[in-house]
Design an enzyme around this catalytic site. Structure first.
Site, PDB file in Angstrom:
ATOM      1  N   ASP A  94       0.859  -1.179   0.000  1.00  0.00           N
ATOM      2  CA  ASP A  94       0.000   0.000   0.000  1.00  0.00           C
ATOM      3  C   ASP A  94       0.905   1.242   0.000  1.00  0.00           C
ATOM      4  O   ASP A  94       2.129   1.153   0.149  1.00  0.00           O
ATOM      5  CB  ASP A  94      -0.938  -0.026   1.224  1.00  0.00           C
ATOM      6  CG  ASP A  94      -2.170   0.825   0.995  1.00  0.00           C
ATOM      7  OD1 ASP A  94      -3.210   0.538   1.603  1.00  0.00           O
ATOM      8  OD2 ASP A  94      -2.108   1.769   0.181  1.00  0.00           O
TER       9      ASP A  94
ATOM     10  N   GLU B  20     -10.614   6.750   4.603  1.00  0.00           N
ATOM     11  CA  GLU B  20      -9.617   6.092   5.440  1.00  0.00           C
ATOM     12  C   GLU B  20      -9.688   6.570   6.889  1.00  0.00           C
ATOM     13  O   GLU B  20     -10.783   6.789   7.424  1.00  0.00           O
ATOM     14  CB  GLU B  20      -8.239   6.280   4.809  1.00  0.00           C
ATOM     15  CG  GLU B  20      -8.165   5.687   3.390  1.00  0.00           C
ATOM     16  CD  GLU B  20      -6.761   5.599   2.843  1.00  0.00           C
ATOM     17  OE1 GLU B  20      -6.559   5.912   1.665  1.00  0.00           O
ATOM     18  OE2 GLU B  20      -5.850   5.193   3.579  1.00  0.00           O
TER      19      GLU B  20
HETATM   20  C1  GLC Z   1      -4.369   4.266   0.080  1.00  0.00           C
HETATM   21  C2  GLC Z   1      -5.289   3.111   0.376  1.00  0.00           C
HETATM   22  C3  GLC Z   1      -5.393   2.115  -0.736  1.00  0.00           C
HETATM   23  C4  GLC Z   1      -5.178   2.791  -2.062  1.00  0.00           C
HETATM   24  C5  GLC Z   1      -3.763   3.331  -2.095  1.00  0.00           C
HETATM   25  C6  GLC Z   1      -3.462   4.069  -3.402  1.00  0.00           C
HETATM   26  O1  GLC Z   1      -3.683   4.659   1.235  1.00  0.00           O
HETATM   27  O2  GLC Z   1      -5.065   2.389   1.582  1.00  0.00           O
HETATM   28  O3  GLC Z   1      -6.691   1.509  -0.634  1.00  0.00           O
HETATM   29  O4  GLC Z   1      -5.366   1.850  -3.110  1.00  0.00           O
HETATM   30  O5  GLC Z   1      -3.487   4.173  -0.998  1.00  0.00           O
HETATM   31  O6  GLC Z   1      -4.232   5.216  -3.498  1.00  0.00           O
END
Ligand code: GLC
Length: 727
Positions: free
Chosen positions: A314, A510
């Site tokens: 991530d 988030e």
């Molecule tokens: C974010 C998320 C993830 C996402 C990634 C790219 O922090 O946790 O779900 O795909 O970053 O944007």
């Protein structure tokens, strides 16, 4: 052989080397891989098997070529753009706030093509793969169709609908050139205080598992086999929705049996569907970060589940492993050795490549791990058809925000509405009624779309094109002049047939959506509702939220309550239900708390909620779905491993009927063996036969969904044919 410039003459190679010398990058200049001949090399020959093309390409790649393929960077961090080729970077992404100007599908496609042409100038001409979070439509693009967020889609209980949505999203994403969607989130949200609850299809493993149909929608039955095939991502592995207190990126404290029962089935189903990538979770399992957990990533996901795609980290998740800001060689080595195949750096790619190269040359990351990661990444690029068609298929650009997609979205909105209260049958409202509409989310595309909408956090206001709930109401009623709107409820009087209050949450994403201190309505909503109540006019509440809210205290003042979730751009889908053009059929994908103090509250936990998981009314007050007849199911026995005198087996239960199962049992002849341990089920044995029934977690199975249980036994497995019966 592609007509595109899949390689450049020597001068370009010299140019690359010159650039490296001039800019003095931290990494050594990539060893020239040797300009391939003009004729198609094996890896460029689409008639060859993918495995053979991968083998040939790997044999031609330098270490820097390979390290570049494991590197994913944010588009806006790429400075200068030529670094994409200079450092052999294999992937670019747009994070939540990454955009183009003007924000149109055409500009996105032009940007993608420009980057891809740069990537193709490398000696081997390996195309880059571009990822984005199209989590409820191509939500980064203004004017794209925004579908209901996953929690609303879970309420539809309709995997086929979700697959159609995946297909529509694939067309819009393809129309902008982008090849990879960081979706679906297969999180199993167990605590509604979690800011990402709305990204979950539901609180039981069955719902996310069933909605992996989105993977098939995105990729097609086989990745790259048809047009507009987009690489899907099962995320976030594993247990992101099970953290203590619903803390985003927190710690999921569960036994392995519980982790496997609740959080693993959706990934198992996604792997069965051929998902091409898996994104790891920021969260930890019993104190160990998923990004550092070799057992879960390599042994369980890649080994036991047989996942052959690639694992991506991530956003800057590697940086978190040592608890300090920034990332180190040790953190990179930990993550890559745990099984991460591509690191979403996403910004300081020079430092990343320097450190990763250092870990490899120091022997702390084996070359075999580098090759395995490259094999996985390149396999998906070949399967996707990127080497043959690296640029945007402009025939799909016009699908962005198309009428057909908006019509599908409107149908999804209607199917996601959950009617929780309908006192006196006030709903459906007559189209001739004199109505007062109020609430901060009645006329707000941003609120009804939620987070991840033309920006990471989303925002209130006219963020994109669409139909608000109020506009939907006005377009549905007989005489729009009989509709009065005031956000705050000012001006209401007893002459109105009813008041429709559209209230709930403003956008978030988030961790910023974590609500550890209560889940009640905000002051504005409470004041607006107070004004409406004081007028004596019957109040119908439409709740626009990413999760259940703590509304038990206000509920007695409401004649009706419709959970609209986060419907997206097609607010008319809500008015379709309000006025009866469509009866509500949605059912709760999550248990609705009696108060926030109950959280976490989930199906089968013995607590008494306000509304139970699966609850939903339809017009006439009856349950929206027929009582499921005992469904058909199958059980497949697989010997996972065996040794002298014993074996381990896994039995997969699949709902092969047309109705959801609420429970199942599987029985088979043990053939003289004796079960010594069993997980994800409850065992009874009699006359040499075993009978296993579902647990509280894995009893309900939607049509097509699967779950599994496992056992270890003494003796030999044989080849039993288990019998399954569903209830
Ligand atoms: C974010 C998320 C993830 C996402 C990634 C790219 O922090 O946790 O779900 O795909 O970053 O944007």
């Amino acid at each position: 052989m592609s007509l595109l410039p899949t390689r450049r003459p020597v001068t370009a190679l010299a140019l690359c080397v010159t650039a490296l010398v001039l800019t003095g990058p931290a990494v050594a200049a990539p060893e020239p891989a040797g300009a391939p001949s003009a004729a198609a090399l094996p890896y460029q020959d689409a008639s060859l098997a993918v495995a053979d093309r991968v083998d040939d390409l790997l044999s031609r790649m330098s270490l820097d070529d390979k390290l570049g393929q494991m590197t994913q960077i944010e588009k806006d961090a790429l400075v200068p753009r030529s670094d994409l080729a200079t450092y052999r970077i294999g992937s670019v992404l747009s994070g939540g706030d990454s955009t183009v100007s003007p924000n149109t599908a055409q500009t996105w496609a032009d940007t993608y093509d420009s980057l891809q042409r740069t990537a193709l100038t490398t000696p081997l001409g390996i195309p880059m793969i571009y990822g984005i979070d199209a989590v409820h439509g191509h939500n980064a693009v203004r004017g794209a169709t925004i579908f209901p967020h996953n929690i609303g889609l879970g309420a539809t209980r309709d995997p086929a609908l979700v697959q159609s949505i995946g297909r529509a999203v694939a067309e819009e994403v393809s129309g902008t050139g982008i090849d990879w969607d960081f979706a679906p989130c297969l999180c199993v949200a167990r605590d509604d205080r979690w800011g990402r609850t709305y990204e979950s299809y539901g609180e039981t493993p069955e719902l996310p598992a069933a909605m992996t149909s989105f993977v098939t929608g995105l990729q097609g039955e086989t990745l790259g086999a048809g047009p507009a095939s987009v690489l899907a991502t099962a995320k976030h592995f594993i247990g992101d929705g099970g953290t203590t207190g619903g803390v985003d990126q927190g710690d999921t404290r569960l036994s392995e049996a519980e982790l496997r029962a609740v959080h693993l089935p959706p990934f198992k189903e996604a792997v069965r569907r051929g998902v091409g990538s898996v994104m790891l979770s920021y969260s930890s399992w019993n104190g160990v970060r998923s990004h550092a957990n070799k057992y879960l990533v390599t042994e369980v996901l890649k080994g036991e589940l047989g996942f052959t795609g690639f694992v991506v980290s991530d956003w800057a998740a590697v940086d978190q492993l040592d608890g300090q800001t920034g990332f180190t060689g040790a953190e990179i080595a930990t993550a890559v050795n745990a099984g991460v195949d591509m690191v979403m750096v996403p910004n300081d790619y020079r430092k990343f490549l320097t450190l990763l190269r250092g870990e490899v040359t120091a022997g702390r990351v084996p070359q075999a791990r580098i090759d395995d990661a490259n094999r996985r990444v390149l396999t998906e690029k070949f399967r996707l058809g990127l080497f043959e068609k690296p640029l945007t298929d402009r025939s799909y650009t016009g699908t962005v925000g198309s009428a057909a997609h908006r019509s599908l979205a409107r149908r999804a909105v209607g199917a996601s509405q959950v009617l929780l209260k309908n006192e006196g049958g006030i709903l459906p409202l007559p189209k001739s009624a004199k109505l007062f509409v109020a609430g901060k989310s009645a006329d707000d595309i941003g609120n009804q779309s939620g987070g991840w909408t033309v920006g990471w956090q989303g925002r209130s206001g006219p963020v994109t094109d669409g139909t608000t709930v109020l506009q939907g109401i006005r377009a549905t009623v007989t005489d729009p002049a009989r509709i009065t709107y005031d956000r705050y409820g000012n001006g209401i009087d007893p002459t109105y047939t009813a008041a429709v209050a559209v209230v709930g949450e403003t956008p978030y994403a988030e961790g910023r959506g974590d609500r550890p201190n209560g889940l009640g309505l905000d002051q504005e909503d409470l004041q607006t509702l107070g004004r409406l109540k004081a007028s004596g006019v019957p109040v119908v509440v439409v709740l626009v939220s990413g999760r259940p809210l703590d509304i038990a205290a206000q509920l007695p003042d409401w004649r009706a309550l419709l959970a609209a979730w986060l419907p997206g751009t097609e607010g008319a889908g809500v008015s379709d239900v309000l006025f009866g053009d469509r009866a509500p059929t949605g059912r709760l994908p999550v248990t609705w708390m009696r108060s926030a103090s109950q959280e976490p509250v989930n199906d089968g936990d013995g607590k008494t909620p306000l509304f139970p998981y699966g609850f939903g009314l339809t017009y006439g007050g009856t349950d929206p779905t027929p009582t499921p007849t005992p469904g058909a199911c199958t059980a497949q026995f697989r010997t996972a491993s065996s040794w002298q005198g014993g074996y381990q087996a896994e039995i997969t239960v699949r709902n092969t009927g047309s109705a959801a199962l609420t429970g199942w049992s599987v029985d088979w002849d043990l053939g003289g063996s004796t079960v010594s341990s069993l997980w994800n089920g409850s065992l009874t044995t009699a006359q040499g036969r075993a009978t296993v029934r579902n647990t509280a977690f894995n009893g309900s199975l939607l049509p097509g969904a699967t779950t599994s249980f496992g056992l270890t036994a003494n003796g030999t497995a044989g080849a039993p044919a288990p019998h399954c019966s569903g209830t």
